[in-house]
Design an enzyme around this catalytic site. Structure first.
Site, PDB file in Angstrom:
ATOM      1  N   ARG A  46      98.995  95.656 136.578  1.00  0.00           N
ATOM      2  CA  ARG A  46      98.478  94.450 135.919  1.00  0.00           C
ATOM      3  C   ARG A  46      99.621  93.453 135.770  1.00  0.00           C
ATOM      4  O   ARG A  46      99.461  92.252 135.915  1.00  0.00           O
ATOM      5  CB  ARG A  46      97.838  94.768 134.564  1.00  0.00           C
ATOM      6  CG  ARG A  46      97.351  93.512 133.876  1.00  0.00           C
ATOM      7  CD  ARG A  46      96.398  93.660 132.683  1.00  0.00           C
ATOM      8  NE  ARG A  46      96.272  94.946 132.075  1.00  0.00           N
ATOM      9  CZ  ARG A  46      97.144  95.457 131.185  1.00  0.00           C
ATOM     10  NH1 ARG A  46      98.195  94.764 130.800  1.00  0.00           N
ATOM     11  NH2 ARG A  46      96.937  96.647 130.678  1.00  0.00           N
ATOM     12  N   TYR A  98      84.914  69.394 137.247  1.00  0.00           N
ATOM     13  CA  TYR A  98      84.238  70.586 137.773  1.00  0.00           C
ATOM     14  C   TYR A  98      83.369  71.180 136.647  1.00  0.00           C
ATOM     15  O   TYR A  98      83.847  71.354 135.518  1.00  0.00           O
ATOM     16  CB  TYR A  98      85.287  71.601 138.243  1.00  0.00           C
ATOM     17  CG  TYR A  98      84.700  72.909 138.670  1.00  0.00           C
ATOM     18  CD1 TYR A  98      83.929  73.005 139.826  1.00  0.00           C
ATOM     19  CD2 TYR A  98      84.898  74.058 137.924  1.00  0.00           C
ATOM     20  CE1 TYR A  98      83.375  74.209 140.212  1.00  0.00           C
ATOM     21  CE2 TYR A  98      84.345  75.271 138.315  1.00  0.00           C
ATOM     22  CZ  TYR A  98      83.581  75.338 139.449  1.00  0.00           C
ATOM     23  OH  TYR A  98      83.032  76.531 139.836  1.00  0.00           O
ATOM     24  N   ASP A 170      94.250  69.908 138.251  1.00  0.00           N
ATOM     25  CA  ASP A 170      93.430  70.775 139.107  1.00  0.00           C
ATOM     26  C   ASP A 170      93.518  70.177 140.513  1.00  0.00           C
ATOM     27  O   ASP A 170      92.935  69.130 140.792  1.00  0.00           O
ATOM     28  CB  ASP A 170      91.987  70.792 138.578  1.00  0.00           C
ATOM     29  CG  ASP A 170      91.070  71.690 139.411  1.00  0.00           C
ATOM     30  OD1 ASP A 170      91.409  71.970 140.574  1.00  0.00           O
ATOM     31  OD2 ASP A 170      90.006  72.078 138.895  1.00  0.00           O
ATOM     32  N   LYS A 195      89.024  78.237 147.348  1.00  0.00           N
ATOM     33  CA  LYS A 195      88.617  77.141 148.221  1.00  0.00           C
ATOM     34  C   LYS A 195      89.562  76.999 149.413  1.00  0.00           C
ATOM     35  O   LYS A 195      89.599  77.864 150.249  1.00  0.00           O
ATOM     36  CB  LYS A 195      88.490  75.859 147.384  1.00  0.00           C
ATOM     37  CG  LYS A 195      87.794  76.053 146.018  1.00  0.00           C
ATOM     38  CD  LYS A 195      86.332  76.427 146.128  1.00  0.00           C
ATOM     39  CE  LYS A 195      85.697  76.907 144.833  1.00  0.00           C
ATOM     40  NZ  LYS A 195      85.843  76.052 143.678  1.00  0.00           N
TER      41      LYS A 195
END
Ligand code: PLP
Length: 381
Positions: A46, A98, A170, A195
């Site tokens: 992790r 978004y 972003d 993306k």
């Protein structure tokens, strides 16, 4: 080093145990230590994984940043940035955001006492009246989704810096190929790696890139404490995807331009939203802060009727009707019912996001086939 060379080489070194040219998928949850307080930099996956580390270095290099931190989704990355704040803090952001970010801000974080101001950021000065001693973060998204508005990052940073406000951008729509917000003064760059960076519609992932070491430590602490980290298989897929980012982006931009021009000249099309048009309201800023205009665009039909828009979206064959963007295949999307359905209708309409708006993520297919597909679909309405 130039962008294409970095896309192929940054972060990736021959594997120390075998010389493998590609970073292996270190599919492990834990690492065997020599003694209780002694390990080789890896204790539990992790916290750190070599495949993920390679990817973090690669993404940081593409953004001209020092540190990359990957998350299990773009929203996981955004969530980590908001977790830097405390109850009572205020955030200024745009009203053309978004949908998932809007939902995270209003439904998850307003509840715990963080205040968000959603405003039109076409003019950076409109931030000024909202600034007070609690303002801690300016969250920018440019080009915006789905209306392709452009925010002047440098102008916003100049105001924010005067008031000690952190700026996060972003950068999903532009990708690091088109725009590097850290170079324009931002403190944090966020990506939905899902993306363009991944680029092949097969991974959900997010990333943050920063230059400040303390900020890197704080965000890595949040990543490890809250646990939204990506797995090694996904990290490998993105490392592979990034190797062709510059080639894909070149074609996305070329195809995007041709489709924007084709649509604009078509008698059945209303308005086309694409920042490459010289009469786009923010074209000059786009030219200043981006290297090209990308493969994302939106448009309306001349007869602004929802039934026609739906028929058109059913008519296309090469463009797949789907959420998401930035993959090699072309996608078509209806923001009002799909990506932006979580924004209340009145809010949507107020911000110019009409029921008939159609968004395209133009892929890297042959342009003649894409235009033929649109032509056929338009004939059928
Ligand atoms: C998709 C997207 C996100 C969210 O990323 P996920 O990887 O889907 O969690 C955030 N911002 C923008 C602009 C996006 O397109």
């Amino acid at each position: 080093m130039k962008f294409g060379t970095k896309a192929i080489h940054a972060g990736v070194e021959p594997d120390p145990s075998t010389g493998a040219i590609m970073t292996p998928i270190y599919q492990t949850s834990t690492y065997v230590q020599e003694s209780p307080a002694k390990h080789k930099g890896y204790a539990y996956a992790r916290g750190a994984n070599p495949t993920r580390n390679s990817l973090q270095k690669s993404i940081a290099a593409l953004e001209n940043g020092k540190f990359g931190i990957c998350f299990s989704s773009g929203m996981g990355a955004t969530d980590a940035v908001v977790r830097l704040l405390n109850p009572g803090d205020e955030v200024i952001t745009s009203n053309d955001l978004y949908g998932g970010s809007y939902r995270l801000f209003t439904k998850v974080y307003e509840r715990v006492g963080i205040k968000f101001h959603f405003i039109d950021l076409a003019n950076a000065e409109s931030i000024i009246p909202l600034i007070n001693k609690n303002t801690k973060l300016l969250w920018l998204e440019t080009p915006s989704n789905p209306l392709m508005r452009i925010i002047d990052i440098q102008a916003c940073v100049a105001i924010a810096k005067k008031h000690n406000i952190r700026v996060a951008v972003d950068n999903t729509f532009a990708s690091p190929y088109l725009q590097n917000p850290l170079d324009l003064g931002a403190d944090i760059v966020m990506h939905s790696v899902t993306k363009y960076l991944g680029g092949h519609s097969d991974v959900i992932m997010g990333a943050l890139v920063v230059n400040d070491e303390k900020l890197q430590q704080d965000l890595a602490f949040i990543a490890n404490s809250c646990g939204a980290v990506p797995g090694p298989q996904d990290s490998f897929l993105v490392l592979r995807g990034i190797k062709t980012l510059h080639l894909r982006m070149e074609r996305h931009c070329l195809n995007g331009k041709k489709i924007a021009e084709y649509l604009r000249n078509h008698p059945k099309i209303g308005k086309v939203y694409w920042p490459g048009f010289s009469d786009h309201p923010n074209h000059d800023i786009a030219k200043k802060q981006m290297r090209d205009f990308g493969g994302m665009l939106s448009f309306t039909l001349k007869d602004d009727k929802i039934e026609q828009a739906i028929t058109f979206m059913e008519n296309v064959e090469l463009f797949s009707l789907a959420e998401s963007l930035g993959g090699v295949e072309s996608l078509i999307n209806h923001p009002a019912s799909m990506t932006h359905a979580s924004i209340p209708k009145e809010e949507r309409l107020k911000n110019g996001l009409s029921d008939t708006l159609i968004r395209l993520s133009v892929g890297v297919e042959d342009i003649e086939d894409l235009i033929e597909d649109l032509e056929k679909a338009l004939k059928g309405i």
